[in-house]
Design an enzyme around this catalytic site. Sequence first.
Site, PDB file in Angstrom:
ATOM      1  CE  LYS A  12     -26.503 -14.455 -21.076  1.00 16.84           C
ATOM      2  NZ  LYS A  12     -27.891 -14.845 -21.181  1.00 16.84           N
ATOM      3  CG  ASP A  45     -27.844 -13.535 -26.538  1.00 16.06           C
ATOM      4  OD1 ASP A  45     -27.299 -13.599 -27.663  1.00 16.06           O
ATOM      5  OD2 ASP A  45     -28.814 -12.792 -26.309  1.00 16.06           O
TER       6      ASP A  45
END
Length: 225
Positions: A121, A139
């Site tokens: 991420k 996320d």
Amino acid sequence: MRKTERYEKVIAWFQENMPVAETELHYNNPYELLIAVILSAQCTDKRVNIITPPLYKDFPTPEILAESTPEVVFEYIRSVSYPNNKAKHLVGMAKMLVKDFNSEVPDNMEDLIKLPGVGRKTANVIQSVVFNKAAMAVDTHVFRVSHRIGLVSDSCKTPFSVEKELMKNIPESLVAKAHHWLILHGRYVCQARTPKCDTCGLQMMCKYFCNTYKVAKEAPKAKNK
Ligand code: SF4
């Protein structure tokens, strides 16, 4: 609604209603953004923005941060979540930048995820925000909002599967922006506990809203029988 139609409508809505969508983290260069994104894991951008100015000021380069210790860095970041681990990650990240990457933040996934504290991420955020690449960081907000709207199927159970599905359906030139659209929408409108559906402009193209509305409409009929 067919998936392609949903994507077209959702993208058109965001383009019209959120033409500017950027990270809310404060930073002045790739190194500072990397610090901020590492700190933002399981923590709000607002909190990170409060603690980063003195950190940036006292550790302005990877070389200086690399010479510090987790104990010293801890004192700057004690109010974020998981400060012990993050202090170790920041110092480890700086050491590796200096040793292996000529003190420059790498621009690709393979190298970025070698850095302590950097997962897929974070690497996608850096690639997209710093290097303008078509990378989708998933996320908690992107994960939740994508499912609620119906951009990804229920079988997408992991951030990586959501990332792949979004990447397949969003035009490459809009991927970086779409990441911010979904984050900001999740942060301020489609919130985890109580989505603000009554004021949300995506109602008619949102799977969650349409399913909930259908259930509500059918419930009184059932009672009247
Ligand atoms: S209508 Fe509700 S569930 Fe759908 S995107 Fe908007 S806030 Fe989220």
